[in-house]
Design a protein around this motif. Structure first.
Motif, PDB file in Angstrom:
ATOM      1  N   MET A 169     -37.502  58.507  21.668  1.00  0.00           N
ATOM      2  CA  MET A 169     -37.386  59.849  22.244  1.00  0.00           C
ATOM      3  C   MET A 169     -37.490  59.780  23.769  1.00  0.00           C
ATOM      4  SD  MET A 169     -39.565  63.315  21.445  1.00  0.00           S
ATOM      5  CE  MET A 169     -41.066  62.690  22.207  1.00  0.00           C
ATOM      6  N   TRP A 170     -38.452  59.008  24.278  1.00  0.00           N
ATOM      7  CA  TRP A 170     -38.581  58.860  25.740  1.00  0.00           C
ATOM      8  C   TRP A 170     -37.353  58.177  26.322  1.00  0.00           C
ATOM      9  CZ3 TRP A 170     -41.710  61.963  27.887  1.00  0.00           C
ATOM     10  CH2 TRP A 170     -42.925  62.303  27.290  1.00  0.00           C
ATOM     11  N   LEU A 171     -36.815  57.196  25.592  1.00  0.00           N
ATOM     12  CA  LEU A 171     -35.607  56.534  26.070  1.00  0.00           C
ATOM     13  C   LEU A 171     -34.447  57.517  26.155  1.00  0.00           C
ATOM     14  CD1 LEU A 171     -34.010  54.023  26.886  1.00  0.00           C
ATOM     15  CD2 LEU A 171     -33.675  53.517  24.446  1.00  0.00           C
ATOM     16  N   GLY A 172     -34.326  58.394  25.148  1.00  0.00           N
ATOM     17  CA  GLY A 172     -33.272  59.405  25.178  1.00  0.00           C
ATOM     18  C   GLY A 172     -33.386  60.315  26.383  1.00  0.00           C
ATOM     19  N   LEU A 173     -34.619  60.695  26.723  1.00  0.00           N
ATOM     20  CA  LEU A 173     -34.833  61.539  27.901  1.00  0.00           C
ATOM     21  C   LEU A 173     -34.459  60.795  29.183  1.00  0.00           C
ATOM     22  CD1 LEU A 173     -38.249  63.164  26.889  1.00  0.00           C
ATOM     23  CD2 LEU A 173     -36.049  64.337  27.058  1.00  0.00           C
ATOM     24  N   LEU A 174     -34.816  59.513  29.253  1.00  0.00           N
ATOM     25  CA  LEU A 174     -34.480  58.722  30.438  1.00  0.00           C
ATOM     26  C   LEU A 174     -32.970  58.514  30.558  1.00  0.00           C
ATOM     27  CD1 LEU A 174     -37.302  56.019  30.368  1.00  0.00           C
ATOM     28  CD2 LEU A 174     -37.050  57.898  31.991  1.00  0.00           C
ATOM     29  N   LEU A 175     -32.298  58.298  29.428  1.00  0.00           N
ATOM     30  CA  LEU A 175     -30.849  58.104  29.466  1.00  0.00           C
ATOM     31  C   LEU A 175     -30.137  59.359  29.953  1.00  0.00           C
ATOM     32  CD1 LEU A 175     -30.201  56.130  26.140  1.00  0.00           C
ATOM     33  CD2 LEU A 175     -30.120  55.242  28.470  1.00  0.00           C
ATOM     34  N   SER A 176     -30.732  60.512  29.701  1.00  0.00           N
ATOM     35  CA  SER A 176     -30.090  61.761  30.124  1.00  0.00           C
ATOM     36  C   SER A 176     -30.012  61.866  31.648  1.00  0.00           C
ATOM     37  CB  SER A 176     -30.845  62.962  29.555  1.00  0.00           C
ATOM     38  OG  SER A 176     -32.113  63.125  30.183  1.00  0.00           O
ATOM     39  N   ALA A 184     -29.687  65.881  31.609  1.00  0.00           N
ATOM     40  CA  ALA A 184     -31.140  66.012  31.516  1.00  0.00           C
ATOM     41  C   ALA A 184     -31.551  67.404  31.048  1.00  0.00           C
ATOM     42  CB  ALA A 184     -31.782  65.688  32.866  1.00  0.00           C
ATOM     43  N   HIS A 185     -30.851  68.419  31.504  1.00  0.00           N
ATOM     44  CA  HIS A 185     -31.176  69.796  31.119  1.00  0.00           C
ATOM     45  C   HIS A 185     -31.066  69.975  29.612  1.00  0.00           C
ATOM     46  CE1 HIS A 185     -30.319  74.155  30.569  1.00  0.00           C
ATOM     47  NE2 HIS A 185     -31.227  74.295  31.525  1.00  0.00           N
ATOM     48  N   ALA A 186     -29.942  69.543  29.049  1.00  0.00           N
ATOM     49  CA  ALA A 186     -29.734  69.683  27.603  1.00  0.00           C
ATOM     50  C   ALA A 186     -30.683  68.787  26.822  1.00  0.00           C
ATOM     51  CB  ALA A 186     -28.282  69.343  27.257  1.00  0.00           C
ATOM     52  N   SER A 187     -31.001  67.616  27.375  1.00  0.00           N
ATOM     53  CA  SER A 187     -31.879  66.674  26.688  1.00  0.00           C
ATOM     54  C   SER A 187     -33.304  67.203  26.585  1.00  0.00           C
ATOM     55  CB  SER A 187     -31.872  65.333  27.427  1.00  0.00           C
ATOM     56  OG  SER A 187     -32.772  64.420  26.835  1.00  0.00           O
ATOM     57  N   ILE A 188     -33.827  67.712  27.679  1.00  0.00           N
ATOM     58  CA  ILE A 188     -35.201  68.226  27.671  1.00  0.00           C
ATOM     59  C   ILE A 188     -35.323  69.426  26.733  1.00  0.00           C
ATOM     60  CG2 ILE A 188     -36.970  69.328  29.087  1.00  0.00           C
ATOM     61  CD1 ILE A 188     -35.899  67.649  31.448  1.00  0.00           C
ATOM     62  N   ILE A 189     -34.368  70.340  26.820  1.00  0.00           N
ATOM     63  CA  ILE A 189     -34.383  71.500  25.914  1.00  0.00           C
ATOM     64  C   ILE A 189     -34.202  71.031  24.471  1.00  0.00           C
ATOM     65  CG2 ILE A 189     -33.186  73.615  25.254  1.00  0.00           C
ATOM     66  CD1 ILE A 189     -32.511  74.052  28.161  1.00  0.00           C
ATOM     67  N   GLY A 190     -33.334  70.031  24.259  1.00  0.00           N
ATOM     68  CA  GLY A 190     -33.096  69.519  22.914  1.00  0.00           C
ATOM     69  C   GLY A 190     -34.344  68.918  22.300  1.00  0.00           C
ATOM     70  N   ALA A 191     -35.104  68.158  23.088  1.00  0.00           N
ATOM     71  CA  ALA A 191     -36.328  67.557  22.570  1.00  0.00           C
ATOM     72  C   ALA A 191     -37.356  68.619  22.207  1.00  0.00           C
ATOM     73  CB  ALA A 191     -36.902  66.580  23.602  1.00  0.00           C
ATOM     74  N   ALA A 192     -37.537  69.592  23.109  1.00  0.00           N
ATOM     75  CA  ALA A 192     -38.516  70.654  22.858  1.00  0.00           C
ATOM     76  C   ALA A 192     -38.086  71.545  21.695  1.00  0.00           C
ATOM     77  CB  ALA A 192     -38.705  71.488  24.121  1.00  0.00           C
ATOM     78  N   ALA A 193     -36.817  71.940  21.700  1.00  0.00           N
ATOM     79  CA  ALA A 193     -36.326  72.830  20.637  1.00  0.00           C
ATOM     80  C   ALA A 193     -36.298  72.116  19.291  1.00  0.00           C
ATOM     81  CB  ALA A 193     -34.923  73.329  20.994  1.00  0.00           C
ATOM     82  N   GLY A 194     -35.918  70.836  19.292  1.00  0.00           N
ATOM     83  CA  GLY A 194     -35.877  70.086  18.042  1.00  0.00           C
ATOM     84  C   GLY A 194     -37.232  70.055  17.365  1.00  0.00           C
ATOM     85  N   TYR A 195     -38.267  69.845  18.152  1.00  0.00           N
ATOM     86  CA  TYR A 195     -39.616  69.810  17.575  1.00  0.00           C
ATOM     87  C   TYR A 195     -40.056  71.201  17.136  1.00  0.00           C
ATOM     88  CZ  TYR A 195     -44.529  68.563  16.994  1.00  0.00           C
ATOM     89  OH  TYR A 195     -45.777  68.351  16.472  1.00  0.00           O
ATOM     90  N   LEU A 196     -39.858  72.190  18.005  1.00  0.00           N
ATOM     91  CA  LEU A 196     -40.393  73.519  17.739  1.00  0.00           C
ATOM     92  C   LEU A 196     -39.688  74.231  16.588  1.00  0.00           C
ATOM     93  CD1 LEU A 196     -40.976  74.779  21.386  1.00  0.00           C
ATOM     94  CD2 LEU A 196     -42.707  74.101  19.702  1.00  0.00           C
ATOM     95  N   ALA A 227     -33.223  64.910  22.140  1.00  0.00           N
ATOM     96  CA  ALA A 227     -33.327  64.237  23.434  1.00  0.00           C
ATOM     97  C   ALA A 227     -32.107  63.374  23.705  1.00  0.00           C
ATOM     98  CB  ALA A 227     -34.601  63.386  23.473  1.00  0.00           C
ATOM     99  N   TRP A 228     -31.575  62.729  22.681  1.00  0.00           N
ATOM    100  CA  TRP A 228     -30.412  61.857  22.853  1.00  0.00           C
ATOM    101  C   TRP A 228     -29.110  62.643  22.997  1.00  0.00           C
ATOM    102  CZ3 TRP A 228     -29.398  56.385  22.445  1.00  0.00           C
ATOM    103  CH2 TRP A 228     -30.558  55.593  22.485  1.00  0.00           C
ATOM    104  N   LEU A 229     -28.942  63.686  22.188  1.00  0.00           N
ATOM    105  CA  LEU A 229     -27.642  64.352  22.090  1.00  0.00           C
ATOM    106  C   LEU A 229     -27.579  65.704  22.797  1.00  0.00           C
ATOM    107  CD1 LEU A 229     -26.929  63.550  18.332  1.00  0.00           C
ATOM    108  CD2 LEU A 229     -26.250  62.234  20.345  1.00  0.00           C
ATOM    109  N   GLY A 230     -28.742  66.318  23.046  1.00  0.00           N
ATOM    110  CA  GLY A 230     -28.748  67.628  23.665  1.00  0.00           C
ATOM    111  C   GLY A 230     -28.939  68.742  22.650  1.00  0.00           C
ATOM    112  N   TRP A 231     -29.386  69.884  23.137  1.00  0.00           N
ATOM    113  CA  TRP A 231     -29.687  71.002  22.234  1.00  0.00           C
ATOM    114  C   TRP A 231     -28.451  71.534  21.528  1.00  0.00           C
ATOM    115  CZ3 TRP A 231     -27.188  75.576  22.951  1.00  0.00           C
ATOM    116  CH2 TRP A 231     -26.600  75.806  24.199  1.00  0.00           C
ATOM    117  N   GLN A 232     -27.261  71.331  22.102  1.00  0.00           N
ATOM    118  CA  GLN A 232     -26.038  71.883  21.529  1.00  0.00           C
ATOM    119  C   GLN A 232     -25.752  71.341  20.127  1.00  0.00           C
ATOM    120  OE1 GLN A 232     -26.358  70.376  24.454  1.00  0.00           O
ATOM    121  NE2 GLN A 232     -25.272  71.437  26.104  1.00  0.00           N
TER     122      GLN A 232
END
Length: 294
Positions: A169-176, A184-196, A227-232
């Motif tokens: 997950m951290w690697l996905g955020l760094l790759l963004s 990075a915008h889509a990745s951070i939202i994707g990680a947070a939204a995916g969990y929540l 985080a890897w693919l984005g919230w979309q």
């Protein structure tokens, strides 16, 4: 590196090479799938004994268990304990030549071992064919291999190890940050939204039924994919995994007469949907939007 420049001009050769590497990695994934949960259970047991102030020697944790990790001890037959020689450990080929039996005691070798190897090789070849010779392929292969390991561990133990999920997950955020798969915008939202999203579903289901519908590992896995693919891509992943999970769950109940109250691991369905989104998510999203007239 110049020695690999040939892959730029020969997609077929790149695909074949990735498939071959995938076979080798699949052999190692069989080790990870079996040993990592055992290592985790031993660690938990050791922590509990230490926390409770019990005598470790009484519980066989004073070194009597020996070294046990992803490298040592070397592979042995679980039936007769005979060491498995290198030429007996060639992915898929050795299984065929040994006719699915141990060379020493003729005990049957589980069919799943060559199937994991073959599946990993095939999935690796598809990734290389899709992305070509690029950095995308290297990181997509890493994600693919990790999802395979996570899926089979979840099937066996209903467990999704943090030691695999969190670094990815951290690697996905760094790759963004480089925009490799998403920004990075889509990745951070994707990680947070995916969990929540799954966290909210879990607590709502528990509130309504008093039962736990899924585990926290599922929340983290969807956060990893976000985080890897984005919230979309999260709606597609959730929809695909839910549909496949419902179909397979129903089939398991009907065909194998599985207890309806027995938990069914959701991780493999999330992983499969995430992998599909990795390769064909953009096309699927575009098809949906065009069909919906959006």
């Amino acid at each position: 590196m110049q020695q690999f420049d040939i892959f730029l001009y020969s997609p077929a050769l790149c695909t074949i090479f990735a498939g071959f590497v995938g076979l080798l990695v699949g052999s190692f994934l069989n080790v990870v799938i079996y040993r990592l949960p055992v290592m985790m259970q031993r660690g938990w047991r050791r922590d509990c004994i230490e926390y409770l102030g019990l005598d470790a020697q009484t519980y066989g944790l004073s070194g009597q268990d020996g070294v046990f990790n992803l490298v040592l001890p070397l592979s042995r037959c679980p039936n007769c304990r005979a060491p498995i020689k290198p030429y007996q450990n060639i992915p898929v080929v050795s299984y065929v030549l040994l006719k699915g039996q141990c060379a020493a005691c003729q005990a049957p070798i589980p069919l799943r071992y060559p199937l994991v190897e073959a599946f990993t090789g095939l999935a690796s070849a598809l990734v290389a064919w899709h992305f070509g010779y690029s950095a995308l392929t290297a990181f997509a292969l890493l994600l693919t291999w990790s999802l395979i390991a996570l899926s089979f561990i979840d099937i066996d133990h209903q467990l999704l190890p943090d030691s695999i999920i969190l670094p990815l997950m951290w690697l996905g955020l760094l790759l963004s940050l480089s925009g490799l798969f998403t920004d990075a915008h889509a990745s951070i939202i994707g990680a947070a939204a995916g969990y929540l999203v799954l966290w909210s579903v879990y607590h709502l289901f528990k509130l309504l039924t008093g039962k736990e519908g899924m585990g926290y590992g599922d929340f983290k896995l969807l956060a990893l994919l976000g985080a890897w693919l984005g919230w979309q891509y999260l709606p597609m992943i959730i929809l695909l995994s839910s549909l496949v999970g419902a179909v397979f769950g129903t089939l398991m109940i009907v065909l194998s007469r599985q207890d309806r109250n027995k938990p069914i691991p959701f991780g493999p369905y999330l992983a499969a949907a995430g992998w599909i989104a990795l390769l064909w998510g953009k096309e699927i999203n575009q098809l949906y939007l065009s069909t919906a007239g959006l």
